[in-house]
Design an enzyme around this catalytic site. Structure first.
Site, short mmCIF file in Angstrom:
data_model
loop_
_atom_site.label_atom_id
_atom_site.label_comp_id
_atom_site.label_asym_id
_atom_site.label_seq_id
_atom_site.Cartn_x
_atom_site.Cartn_y
_atom_site.Cartn_z
CE LYS A 8 13.52 -2.06 45.32
NZ LYS A 8 13.98 -1.68 43.96
CG ASN A 13 10.20 8.38 24.79
OD1 ASN A 13 9.80 7.37 25.35
ND2 ASN A 13 10.27 9.55 25.40
CD GLN A 27 16.12 1.68 35.26
OE1 GLN A 27 16.02 2.34 36.29
NE2 GLN A 27 17.13 0.85 35.05
P1 NAD Z 1 10.69 8.04 33.52
O1 NAD Z 1 9.53 8.77 34.10
O2 NAD Z 1 12.04 8.63 33.61
O3 NAD Z 1 10.39 7.74 31.98
C1 NAD Z 1 9.14 7.27 31.56
C2 NAD Z 1 9.21 6.80 30.12
O4 NAD Z 1 7.93 6.31 29.72
C3 NAD Z 1 9.57 7.90 29.14
O5 NAD Z 1 10.23 7.32 28.03
C4 NAD Z 1 8.19 8.43 28.75
O6 NAD Z 1 8.22 9.11 27.51
C5 NAD Z 1 7.43 7.13 28.65
N1 NAD Z 1 5.99 7.26 28.85
C6 NAD Z 1 5.35 7.94 29.84
N2 NAD Z 1 4.02 7.77 29.71
C7 NAD Z 1 3.82 6.99 28.61
C8 NAD Z 1 2.68 6.46 27.97
N3 NAD Z 1 1.45 6.71 28.42
N4 NAD Z 1 2.86 5.70 26.87
C9 NAD Z 1 4.10 5.43 26.40
N5 NAD Z 1 5.23 5.89 26.97
C10 NAD Z 1 5.07 6.66 28.06
O7 NAD Z 1 10.64 6.59 34.20
P2 NAD Z 1 11.82 5.52 34.28
O8 NAD Z 1 12.51 5.65 35.57
O9 NAD Z 1 12.59 5.57 33.02
O10 NAD Z 1 10.98 4.16 34.35
C11 NAD Z 1 10.30 3.67 33.21
C12 NAD Z 1 9.42 2.52 33.61
O11 NAD Z 1 10.20 1.42 34.05
C13 NAD Z 1 8.46 2.83 34.74
O12 NAD Z 1 7.17 2.40 34.36
C14 NAD Z 1 8.98 2.01 35.91
O13 NAD Z 1 7.96 1.59 36.77
C15 NAD Z 1 9.60 0.84 35.18
N6 NAD Z 1 10.63 0.13 35.95
C16 NAD Z 1 10.65 -1.22 35.88
C17 NAD Z 1 11.61 -1.92 36.59
C18 NAD Z 1 11.68 -3.42 36.50
O14 NAD Z 1 12.43 -4.04 37.25
N7 NAD Z 1 10.98 -4.04 35.59
C19 NAD Z 1 12.53 -1.24 37.38
C20 NAD Z 1 12.52 0.16 37.39
C21 NAD Z 1 11.55 0.84 36.66
#
Ligand code: NAD
Length: 321
Positions: free
Chosen positions: A67, A160, A139
């Site tokens: 990917k 949140n 997500q």
């Molecule tokens: P998003 O930007 O839509 O949401 C971000 C979330 O994190 C929100 O709930 C926001 O309030 C919170 N947030 C932002 N800054 C913060 C902080 N400093 N402290 C606490 N909470 C905070 O992003 P998303 O698409 O929902 O993705 C969320 C996370 O999941 C990202 O970090 C992304 O990299 C990760 N992710 C992981 C995988 C995996 O396979 N593990 C896959 C996709 C995304």
């Protein structure tokens, strides 16, 4: 070569198909039938973008590929496009020829949701009734929808950092006719299952926010420096992961390992539980924690599944290559 464009994925791919593909490839990884290649992730010095590759080879499923993609922070505001952009490329493992190119944006959301869902299926208590969400972004809605299918939940609670985003969770709970309650972090003690999915770089969930018998899926930490839970919580829990090498380097376990609270050897691949070589949860009081770091093989597995579905439905675009 076949092309399955991003616009077709929503109608082709189901949560069930994503679950089955991810569960199978996690088992293949634990059986040493599949392995991930080292991840490449680069700040390219253009548009503040982070770009990289996640790839691997599944010998049992004969899936080879990668990917490619990343994060373009200016997309939404300047172009009306989503910030996360990715494409999956599959190759014929017998010849090396390119086999398929598949839109990877929705697939990434579905495969990530499937991972925590697989962990809940195999590690949460059967009588789990309250699910807690830490995070309410894009997500989080995918994680919650998939998680709700795994147990007979009767309530969703959520926290949140940005409370104005909590209606995202409330909406998904309502789709499943479940009540939703916004809670403080201490309120997470009511949860039998917790899914964390934030972009946090400091611990949110502390060891005493979690009750005995809880299953926690930590899904947000996928990069060095990110952190959602206190290292002491990992020390208190039995820790599972998609891949140990990623868990200790870019996953939630990086902090507990660095602090000397747990070792890589203490972490079990979820695939071992799926494949029956590890018993998984051993008691109703045990805290289980899944460190879902996100592996390339997950992407390849769901992409291969969607290519099969597209061929079946006559939607795949064939090009001479
Ligand atoms: P998003 O930007 O839509 O949401 C971000 C979330 O994190 C929100 O709930 C926001 O309030 C919170 N947030 C932002 N800054 C913060 C902080 N400093 N402290 C606490 N909470 C905070 O992003 P998303 O698409 O929902 O993705 C969320 C996370 O999941 C990202 O970090 C992304 O990299 C990760 N992710 C992981 C995988 C995996 O396979 N593990 C896959 C996709 C995304």
């Amino acid at each position: 070569m076949l092309i399955v464009p991003e616009r077709e994925i929503a109608d082709l791919m189901t949560r069930e198909a994503a679950f089955a593909a991810v569960e199978k490839v996690f088992a293949a990884m634990a059986a040493d039938d599949a392995y991930n290649f080292p991840v490449v992730r680069e700040a390219i010095g253009h548009e503040d973008a982070l770009y990289g590759f996640k790839g691997g080879f599944d010998r049992s499923g004969l899936t080879l590929g990668l990917k490619a993609g990343g994060y373009w922070p200016n997309n939404l505001e300047e172009r009306g496009m989503i910030n996360h952009q990715s494409t999956v490329f599959l190759f014929d493992p017998n010849t090396g020829r390119a086999k398929a190119m598949v839109g990877g944006n929705l697939l990434t959301a579905l495969r990530t949701a499937a991972a925590s869902s697989v962990s809940i299926r195999h590690l949460a208590r059967e009588d789990a009734r309250v699910i807690g969400m830490v995070g309410a972004g894009h997500q989080a809605t995918f994680q919650l929808r998939a998680a709700l299918e795994q147990r007979d939940f009767d309530k969703v609670i959520g926290w949140n950092l940005h409370p104005e985003m909590l209606p995202n969770l409330e909406k998904v709970a309502a789709e499943a006719s479940l009540p939703f309650e916004a809670v403080e972090l201490e309120g997470m003690r009511e949860a039998d299952v917790i899914v964390s999915i934030t972009s946090s770089f400091a611990p949110i969930l502390l060891a005493d926010h979690v009750s005995q018998g809880c299953h926690i899926a930590c899904m947000g930490t996928d990069t060095r420096g990110k952190q959602e839970v206190a290292p002491e919580l990992l020390a208190k829990a039995t820790v599972f992961t998609d891949e140990v090498a990623q868990s200790v380097s870019i996953g939630e376990a990086q902090h507990a390992v660095a602090a000397g609270l747990i070792r890589a050897d203490d972490i079990t691949q979820l695939g071992a539980v799926i494949g029956g070589t590890h018993t998984g949860r051993s008691s109703a009081e045990e805290i289980t924690l899944f460190d879902g770091t996100g592996v390339g093989l997950q992407d390849l597995a769901v992409a291969a599944a969607v290519v099969d579905l597209a061929v079946e439905k006559g939607i795949a675009i064939e090009v001479d290559f």
